[in-house]
Each structure stands twice: as C-alpha cells, then as structure tokens.
Scaffold this motif. Structure first.
Motif, PDB file in Angstrom:
ATOM      1  N   ASN A 144       0.811  -1.223   0.000  1.00  0.00           N
ATOM      2  CA  ASN A 144       0.000   0.000   0.000  1.00  0.00           C
ATOM      3  C   ASN A 144       0.845   1.275   0.000  1.00  0.00           C
ATOM      4  O   ASN A 144       1.669   1.487   0.899  1.00  0.00           O
ATOM      5  CB  ASN A 144      -0.918  -0.022   1.232  1.00  0.00           C
ATOM      6  N   ARG A 194     -13.496  -6.334  15.368  1.00  0.00           N
ATOM      7  CA  ARG A 194     -12.548  -5.320  15.818  1.00  0.00           C
ATOM      8  C   ARG A 194     -13.314  -4.014  15.970  1.00  0.00           C
ATOM      9  O   ARG A 194     -14.070  -3.626  15.079  1.00  0.00           O
ATOM     10  CB  ARG A 194     -11.455  -5.171  14.771  1.00  0.00           C
ATOM     11  N   TYR A 230      -6.921   6.837  13.273  1.00  0.00           N
ATOM     12  CA  TYR A 230      -6.820   5.562  12.561  1.00  0.00           C
ATOM     13  C   TYR A 230      -8.068   4.713  12.804  1.00  0.00           C
ATOM     14  O   TYR A 230      -8.580   4.638  13.918  1.00  0.00           O
ATOM     15  CB  TYR A 230      -5.585   4.760  13.020  1.00  0.00           C
ATOM     16  N   ASP A 271      -7.170  -2.365  17.620  1.00  0.00           N
ATOM     17  CA  ASP A 271      -5.868  -2.076  16.995  1.00  0.00           C
ATOM     18  C   ASP A 271      -5.383  -0.701  17.453  1.00  0.00           C
ATOM     19  O   ASP A 271      -6.032   0.315  17.202  1.00  0.00           O
ATOM     20  CB  ASP A 271      -6.051  -2.090  15.469  1.00  0.00           C
ATOM     21  N   HIS A 307      -2.470   0.521  16.492  1.00  0.00           N
ATOM     22  CA  HIS A 307      -1.732   1.034  15.337  1.00  0.00           C
ATOM     23  C   HIS A 307      -0.429   1.746  15.733  1.00  0.00           C
ATOM     24  O   HIS A 307      -0.165   2.875  15.315  1.00  0.00           O
ATOM     25  CB  HIS A 307      -2.621   1.939  14.467  1.00  0.00           C
ATOM     26  N   GLU A 335      -3.874  -5.111  19.488  1.00  0.00           N
ATOM     27  CA  GLU A 335      -2.927  -5.225  18.364  1.00  0.00           C
ATOM     28  C   GLU A 335      -1.981  -4.032  18.274  1.00  0.00           C
ATOM     29  O   GLU A 335      -2.394  -2.895  18.515  1.00  0.00           O
ATOM     30  CB  GLU A 335      -3.768  -5.333  17.087  1.00  0.00           C
ATOM     31  N   GLU A 367       1.889  -7.166  11.469  1.00  0.00           N
ATOM     32  CA  GLU A 367       1.394  -6.964  10.098  1.00  0.00           C
ATOM     33  C   GLU A 367       2.427  -6.289   9.202  1.00  0.00           C
ATOM     34  O   GLU A 367       2.374  -6.461   7.994  1.00  0.00           O
ATOM     35  CB  GLU A 367       0.076  -6.180  10.097  1.00  0.00           C
ATOM     36  N   ARG A 375       0.949 -11.716  13.309  1.00  0.00           N
ATOM     37  CA  ARG A 375       0.109 -11.179  12.229  1.00  0.00           C
ATOM     38  C   ARG A 375       0.789 -11.105  10.861  1.00  0.00           C
ATOM     39  O   ARG A 375       0.271 -10.487   9.930  1.00  0.00           O
ATOM     40  CB  ARG A 375      -0.378  -9.776  12.626  1.00  0.00           C
ATOM     41  N   HIS A 435      -2.759 -10.718   8.855  1.00  0.00           N
ATOM     42  CA  HIS A 435      -3.240  -9.425   8.360  1.00  0.00           C
ATOM     43  C   HIS A 435      -4.078  -9.659   7.106  1.00  0.00           C
ATOM     44  O   HIS A 435      -3.640 -10.342   6.184  1.00  0.00           O
ATOM     45  CB  HIS A 435      -1.999  -8.591   8.019  1.00  0.00           C
ATOM     46  N   ASP A 487      -6.032  -3.822   1.445  1.00  0.00           N
ATOM     47  CA  ASP A 487      -4.873  -3.771   0.543  1.00  0.00           C
ATOM     48  C   ASP A 487      -4.315  -5.160   0.210  1.00  0.00           C
ATOM     49  O   ASP A 487      -3.433  -5.284  -0.643  1.00  0.00           O
ATOM     50  CB  ASP A 487      -3.765  -2.821   1.026  1.00  0.00           C
ATOM     51  N   GLU A 527      -8.078 -11.906   9.795  1.00  0.00           N
ATOM     52  CA  GLU A 527      -8.723 -10.612   9.551  1.00  0.00           C
ATOM     53  C   GLU A 527      -9.382 -10.655   8.169  1.00  0.00           C
ATOM     54  O   GLU A 527      -8.801 -11.151   7.210  1.00  0.00           O
ATOM     55  CB  GLU A 527      -7.669  -9.498   9.581  1.00  0.00           C
TER      56      GLU A 527
HETATM   57  C1  GCO Z   1      -5.120  -3.724  10.023  1.00  0.00           C
HETATM   58  C2  GCO Z   1      -4.174  -2.676   9.582  1.00  0.00           C
HETATM   59  C3  GCO Z   1      -4.524  -1.928   8.340  1.00  0.00           C
HETATM   60  C4  GCO Z   1      -3.341  -1.097   7.888  1.00  0.00           C
HETATM   61  C5  GCO Z   1      -3.278  -1.090   6.406  1.00  0.00           C
HETATM   62  C6  GCO Z   1      -2.170  -0.219   5.855  1.00  0.00           C
HETATM   63  O1  GCO Z   1      -5.022  -4.114  11.173  1.00  0.00           O
HETATM   64  O2  GCO Z   1      -5.863  -4.186   9.183  1.00  0.00           O
HETATM   65  O3  GCO Z   1      -3.644  -1.961  10.629  1.00  0.00           O
HETATM   66  O4  GCO Z   1      -5.710  -1.192   8.438  1.00  0.00           O
HETATM   67  O5  GCO Z   1      -3.419   0.177   8.386  1.00  0.00           O
HETATM   68  O6  GCO Z   1      -3.135  -2.398   5.966  1.00  0.00           O
HETATM   69  O7  GCO Z   1      -2.079  -0.384   4.492  1.00  0.00           O
END
Ligand code: GCO
Ligand code: MG
Length: 403
Positions: free
Chosen positions: A38, A148, A160, A211, A213, A237, A263, A284, A313, A317, A340
């Motif tokens: 991505n 989630r 996010y 998450d 992030h 996460e 991820e 992940r 993950h 994307d 996921e």
């Molecule tokens: C998730 C991820 C995604 C990422 C994304 C970035 O847990 O699915 O954090 O939302 O932000 O894949 O390209």
C-alpha cells in the motif's frame, strides 16, 4: 520440469491499487500472486520487472523452495517490504501452479483440512462510541463471531480506523499523505469506555479486538492492557512500534490482555524473539508481505512451538489473491488463531473472480484446483494506477508521530 515461459505484472485500480504477478508455463498452466504494498506499489512493480522476472524465465515452476531461496539469498540484500512482497507474489503464483498441476485445492498440498472453517474478524468503526456500537451490532447480524472495534476520540478530528465508508475501510485516502492529529492522553482515557459499553450491550459471547496502530510506549501499552483486562479482549494489536522486540517484555509483565503484532513484519527474524520468549499471543505476518506461503509456513511452524497462534493481516490492501491463499493456509495449519477479513467492493471482486465464501462467521476455501483466485485482465486494464498514500500523523503540537 515445468518451464516458466513468461511472467507479467498487472497493475489495476478498481477503487484501490493492486499489483498482481501472473506466471505462465510452457504447458499452458498459469498461477497468480499478489504483490500489493500500500502506497509503494510501483516500487514492487519495478523490483519484479527489473530484477525478478528476467531470472524467472526458464526456471522450473515446481522448484518452489529453491526459487524462494534463490530470490532471498541470491539478491544478497535480504529482507525489506519491497523485496519480500515481490518474493511473495512469485511464491503464491508457484503454489497456485503446483496445486493446479496436482489437480487439488491448495489446502490439500499443505496437509489437508485441520478445521471446518476459518474464523474471521470484521471491522466495526464509528465517529463516536454509539456509532461504533451500532456497527458492532451490524456485524453480529451478519454472523460475525469476532469484531474489531475502533472509535473516534473526542477532541481529535480524525484517527486511525474510523472511516466514512463503513463496510470498505480504506486508509490510503489521498494522492499525497493526508494528516491526522494524535493525543495519547485523550486516546487512553477514551478506549476503556468503548469496551465497557460494548460488553454491557453485547455481553461476552462475541470476540472483541482492538488495533492501537503502533502509537504507545511500552508503559502506556501496559496501562491500556491492564485497563482493558476486565473486558476480555481477543487481542490488543500493535500497541507499540515493534522495532524493539524487547518492548514487549515490559508490556507482558503488566497485563494478561492477549497481544498481537506483526502486520508490517516481512521475515521470521522480525518476530523471532517475540515468539521464542512467548511475548505475544498472535503473530500477524501475512502472505503478501512476508515472502509468500513458503515463508509464512515457516513462521507459523516456529510459532507453534511456543503456543503462538496466527492472526494474519487481511486488510483491503490484500487483494483477493492473498485472501484466497490465506484461506487455504488458515484451513491447513494446526496453530491457526483467527483471520482478519476486510471485505472488498463488488468492483474489486469482479476484477478478481474467486471461490472463497463467507458464512456464519467463517471463511471457506473453494474446491477448484489452485488457490481459487483469478484475474480478469481485460477488466483490470480499464482501471489504471492512481497514486494513493496512507496518512501521516502528528501530535497536537505538530511533532511527527507514528500513524
Ligand atoms: C489492520 C491494519 C490496516 C493497515 C493497512 C495499511 O489491522 O488491518 O492496521 O488497516 O493500516 O493495511 O495499508
Ligand atoms: Mg493493524
């Protein structure tokens, strides 16, 4: 010997960018792999076109392990998301070919079924707690067993995991990075309230995940994990950026909330200490960013020794090619945890015809030979690449932060 005759890279943007590698053999059998990274798609396209495809032509499509090692060791420059996404695409396509030649669905080559279905989690998000609660209810109605939950934070314009289009969340939202603002204090005060509300409304039968992030320090992550213990999350996460694997020791000392990470990892080396020291519960790493099925199996097998389960993950994307491959992988391995599953739009599904299906909270692989996903090249051509970047994130005083 099944000679590789041709390989081509297909870039398409049916609403978002995808990079697909198609490998064709002299016998007419072909396989496809996902190489989407991505916001950096064209770097992988270049890596594949300039450095991988010329070496692939004439090789035996059946030599999957040797080809993996050839591109991993052979480049001298190991690891990295661009390299590992390119290797992943080759690997997925070769497994697809091998399963087609064997006339078997891919999971059969991985040892057959270890379970009846692959439990997935969906994404519920809202601008505030009430909206997130409504979205969780929707996912429960759709049959999801695990959800989630993300929510907007009072005092922050955007964060996010919160999107306008609820069903098809896509974080890459502009042709130059958009900007978010962040306050750890506001976030830490708010999130326990979200999960309190969700447990009061929905009880404890549904699995809830969250998450972070990559936005906390280890001690902040420990505080959040502790605060969420009574709500019994399935996992928390990416609490901290994981360059320092030892960060997790501190978090682990303080909380029994299960932890997931990985991820953005691309090799087993990124997770080796986390797994070996049992500092996490779910790994992940995923098929299109961690070197394909060959390397993902290696990570999963290693994780199994230490009671770490998989939670691959699966964002938007990841193209349907990755999902197709993952559903076979998840079906076959002994230490599967959860998958996921962010849904793709109908336009994307049309470009990538596939045979995995969702029912009652589980994904099922199809029974056709290979990973069961194809690409409609004529349709793909109608959607040219459009630059699209993930946001960046700043603290309220303007300091660059982690997104
Ligand atoms: C998730 C991820 C995604 C990422 C994304 C970035 O847990 O699915 O954090 O939302 O932000 O894949 O390209
Ligand atoms: Mg994540």
């Amino acid at each position: 010997m099944l000679k590789i005759k041709e390989a081509k890279v297909i870039v398409t943007c049916p609403g978002r960018n995808f990079v697909t590698l198609k490998i064709l053999t002299e016998d007419g059998v072909y396989g496809i792999g996902d190489a989407t990274l991505n916001g950096r798609e064209l770097a992988v396209v270049s890596y594949l076109s300039e450095h991988v495809i010329p070496c692939l032509i004439g090789r035996d499509a059946h030599q999957i392990e040797d080809t993996w090692q050839y591109f991993y060791r052979g480049a001298y420059w190991r690891k990295g998301p661009v390299t590992m996404s390119a290797i992943a695409a080759v690997d997925m396509a070769l497994w697809d070919i091998k399963a087609k030649v064997a006339n078997l669905p891919l999971y059969q080559l991985l040892g057959g079924k270890s379970r009846n279905g692959v439990m997935v989690y969906g994404h519920a998000n809202g601008r505030d707690i009430s909206e997130t609660q409504e979205q969780v209810a929707k996912y429960i109605d759709m049959g999801y067993l695990a959800i989630r939950a993300q929510t907007g934070i009072p005092g922050l314009d955007s964060t996010y995991g919160v999107s306008n289009d609820k069903m098809f969340y896509e974080p890459a939202d502009a042709d130059l990075p958009s900007e978010n603002t962040w306050s750890t204090e506001k976030y830490l005060d708010h999130i326990p309230q979200l999960f309190e509300r969700l447990r009061i409304s929905f009880g404890f039968d549904v699995h809830l995940l969250h998450d972070v992030h990559h936005r906390l320090t280890p001690i902040e992550a420990a505080r959040l994990g502790k605060a969420l213990e009574e709500f019994r999350l399935f996992w928390l996460e990416d609490t901290v950026p994981a360059e320092n694997q030892e960060s997790f020791r501190l978090i682990r000392q303080h909380t029994v909330t299960p932890l997931a990470v990985g991820e953005i990892f691309n090799t087993i080396w990124d997770a080796k200490d986390l797994i070996q020291e049992q500092l996490i519960d779910y790994i992940r790493t995923t098929v299109m960013h961690a070197g394909g099925l060959t390397h993902l199996r290696r990570i999963a097998d290693f994780a199994a020794l230490y009671n770490v389960r998989t939670g691959c993950h699966g964002p938007t994307d990841a193209s349907p090619v990755s999902f197709g491959t993952l559903v076979h992988f998840d079906t076959a391995i002994p230490n599967f945890g959860i998958q996921e599953y962010m849904r793709h739009t109908p336009e994307i599904d049309e470009v990538f015809p596939h045979n995995y299906t969702f029912s009652e909270g589980y994904l099922q692989p199809g029974e056709t030979p290979g990973h069961g996903v194809d690409i409609n090249e004529t349709l793909a051509e109608k959607f040219p690449y459009q630059r699209s970047y993930l946001p960046i994130n700043r603290l309220q005083d303007g300091t660059m932060f982690n997104w």
